[in-house]
Design an enzyme around this catalytic site. Structure first.
Site, PDB file in Angstrom:
ATOM      1  N   SER A 182       0.792  -1.228   0.000  1.00 25.54           N
ATOM      2  CA  SER A 182       0.000   0.000   0.000  1.00 25.54           C
ATOM      3  C   SER A 182       0.826   1.281   0.000  1.00 25.54           C
ATOM      4  O   SER A 182       0.346   2.316  -0.433  1.00 25.54           O
ATOM      5  CB  SER A 182      -0.930  -0.002   1.202  1.00 25.54           C
ATOM      6  OG  SER A 182      -0.175  -0.024   2.389  1.00 25.54           O
ATOM      7  N   HIS A 210      -5.460  -4.428  -1.996  1.00 23.95           N
ATOM      8  CA  HIS A 210      -5.296  -3.273  -2.894  1.00 23.95           C
ATOM      9  C   HIS A 210      -5.327  -3.692  -4.366  1.00 23.95           C
ATOM     10  O   HIS A 210      -4.723  -3.020  -5.212  1.00 23.95           O
ATOM     11  CB  HIS A 210      -3.994  -2.530  -2.586  1.00 23.95           C
ATOM     12  CG  HIS A 210      -4.110  -1.608  -1.410  1.00 23.95           C
ATOM     13  ND1 HIS A 210      -4.781  -0.402  -1.458  1.00 23.95           N
ATOM     14  CD2 HIS A 210      -3.662  -1.731  -0.133  1.00 23.95           C
ATOM     15  CE1 HIS A 210      -4.717   0.186  -0.277  1.00 23.95           C
ATOM     16  NE2 HIS A 210      -4.051  -0.605   0.549  1.00 23.95           N
ATOM     17  N   LYS A 241     -12.363  -1.761   0.310  1.00 24.25           N
ATOM     18  CA  LYS A 241     -11.640  -0.853  -0.584  1.00 24.25           C
ATOM     19  C   LYS A 241     -12.421  -0.748  -1.903  1.00 24.25           C
ATOM     20  O   LYS A 241     -13.472  -0.132  -1.929  1.00 24.25           O
ATOM     21  CB  LYS A 241     -10.193  -1.315  -0.740  1.00 24.25           C
ATOM     22  CG  LYS A 241      -9.437  -1.154   0.590  1.00 24.25           C
ATOM     23  CD  LYS A 241      -7.946  -1.391   0.504  1.00 24.25           C
ATOM     24  CE  LYS A 241      -7.255  -0.985   1.791  1.00 24.25           C
ATOM     25  NZ  LYS A 241      -6.804  -2.102   2.617  1.00 24.25           N
TER      26      LYS A 241
HETATM   27  C1  PLP Z   1      -6.655  -2.522   4.030  1.00 19.55           C
HETATM   28  C2  PLP Z   1      -5.933  -3.794   4.178  1.00 19.55           C
HETATM   29  C3  PLP Z   1      -6.355  -4.761   5.097  1.00 19.55           C
HETATM   30  C4  PLP Z   1      -7.476  -4.528   6.058  1.00 19.55           C
HETATM   31  O1  PLP Z   1      -8.714  -4.684   5.454  1.00 19.55           O
HETATM   32  P1  PLP Z   1     -10.022  -4.472   6.341  1.00 19.55           P
HETATM   33  O2  PLP Z   1     -11.079  -5.220   5.614  1.00 19.55           O
HETATM   34  O3  PLP Z   1     -10.260  -3.011   6.419  1.00 19.55           O
HETATM   35  O4  PLP Z   1      -9.730  -5.065   7.686  1.00 19.55           O
HETATM   36  C5  PLP Z   1      -5.687  -5.970   5.125  1.00 19.55           C
HETATM   37  N1  PLP Z   1      -4.626  -6.206   4.309  1.00 19.55           N
HETATM   38  C6  PLP Z   1      -4.188  -5.283   3.434  1.00 19.55           C
HETATM   39  C7  PLP Z   1      -3.030  -5.599   2.555  1.00 19.55           C
HETATM   40  C8  PLP Z   1      -4.820  -4.039   3.351  1.00 19.55           C
HETATM   41  O5  PLP Z   1      -4.369  -3.129   2.493  1.00 19.55           O
END
Ligand code: PLP
Length: 394
Positions: A182, A210, A241
């Site tokens: 990220s 992502h 996301k």
């Molecule tokens: C955003 C993210 C998460 C967390 O996801 P949630 O559903 O908000 O708990 C987990 N792993 C990665 C790689 C992320 O970017």
């Protein structure tokens, strides 16, 4: 008793503030979208994970409302007691089929999916090979598991191979990686990882939070982008996301893995079922991304345009093709000042500095969305140019 503890907390908090690491929350008084209202001003949002612009999309809002009417608000139960509706199972089938995996199961977040994964499947006889920049939830998931942990250097296949040799005597080996990281928007070499896994008898787990829904030729994520769709053993990802952005996560894998997780994975067993509103909306998200929406193409065009034009202005970015565009500023102070100045100009971005990114690599992380119009991007670019000159960055 609280008084000494309070003093302790105050000291710790002051240390966080002194290091310039205190995170302020800036409340929005509008739905999530391209234009958001912050402190009474309308500004353009350039830092949401709203990759496909579905967070407040009319079709998603209608699906959520219809779900509320048809299946109610809360489940008041975990899945195995009385918290599984027909639509939970339908969504699990749709996710599995979209990713070309056997089976999927839902969690209330990807964080839960990751913390409930490793300890359920592995024990002290096994080994987990983990990229050093993996997401906090993968790290925590590995911590909860008794398997031996071997960190490998970020996306370094030689180092991974060394660690695989080191783990040669373990009963099972699993390589764990983010599909897309990220902070840099860099894509894991999933194909090379799968080749090494074959050679050293390891399983591969990819967290594609992502990437799911928009990355790769048909939005099936980093495995598809790397040409190994269907070759990754376990995929975890988020609905928080690109896939609507509300909440929820999942694990997709083989039938037996899914069945075992449903029996033993602690966040799955001991945490409430995903609300029907979210499940209904997520089904509509899949209809949209599996249809001819053009959103993915739009996102990629916006990304290519922004990457080209911001570079032309004289800014240094991390090269790549992902809609995460890190604009590199080196000093933490500069990242903070730049973000503040841009907000004054009507552009909402966030500066990132140590310890979220390495020292001396502070940056503003821009994220593109399919919902951005070219005129939005031109406005943002013009403001970056103006503020960049004032702060003598370009
Ligand atoms: C955003 C993210 C998460 C967390 O996801 P949630 O559903 O908000 O708990 C987990 N792993 C990665 C790689 C992320 O970017």
């Amino acid at each position: 008793m609280y008084s000494p503890f309070k003093q302790h907390l105050q000291q710790e908090l002051n240390a966080i503030k002194d290091a310039g690491l205190f995170k302020e929350e800036r409340p929005l008084s509008s739905p999530q979208g391209v234009m958001i209202e912050v402190r009474g001003r309308r500004v353009i949002n350039m830092c949401a994970n709203n990759y496909l612009g579905l967070s407040s999309h009319p079709a998603i809002l209608s699906a959520a409302k219809a779900g509320l009417d048809r299946r109610g608000y809360g489940m008041s139960s975990v899945r195995f007691i009385c918290g599984t509706q027909d639509i939970h199972q339908e969504l699990e089938r749709r996710i599995a089929s979209f990713l070309q995996m056997d089976e999927a199961l839902l969690y209330t977040s990807c964080f839960d999916a990751n913390t409930g994964l490793f300890e359920t499947l592995l024990d002290e006889r096994d080994a987990i090979l983990s990229d050093e920049l993996n997401h906090a939830s993968i790290i925590d998931g590995i911590r909860l598991c008794k398997a031996r942990r071997l960190k490998f250097r970020h996306m370094d296949m030689n180092d991974l191979e060394e660690r695989l040799k080191e783990a040669g005597s373990a009963r099972f080996r699993i390589i764990a990686t983010d599909g897309v990281f990220s902070m840099d928007g860099d894509v894991a070499p999933v194909k090379e990882i799968c080749l090494l896994a074959d050679r050293y008898d390891a399983l591969v787990m990819v967290d594609d939070s992502h990437a799911t829904g928009f990355f790769g030729p048909t939005g099936r994520g980093s495995a598809e982008y790397c040409g190994v769709l269907g070759k990754v053993d376990i995929i975890t990802s988020t609905l928080g996301k690109a896939l609507g952005g509300a909440a929820g996560g999942f694990t997709a894998s083989y039938h037996e893995v899914a069945v075992m997780l449903r029996q033993r994975s602690r966040p799955y067993l001991f945490s409430n079922a995903l609300p029907p509103v979210i499940v209904s909306a997520a089904l509509e998200v899949l209809n949209i991304i599996e249809g001819m929406s053009g959103l993915r193409e739009r996102l990629m065009e916006n990304t290519a345009y922004f990457r080209r034009e911001i570079t032309r202005l004289g800014f240094t970015i991390r090269e790549g093709i992902h809609p995460i565009v890190p604009v590199m500023l080196s000093e933490a102070r500069l990242a903070v000042d730049m973000a503040a100045a841009l907000l004054e100009e009507g552009v909402y971005v966030t500066g990132f500095s140590f310890p979220v990114v390495p020292k001396g690599q502070a940056r503003i992380r821009v994220q593109l969305s399919a919902a951005h119009e070219q005129s939005d991007l031109d406005f943002v670019l013009q403001k970056f140019g103006k503020v960049g000159k004032t702060l003598r960055i370009i």
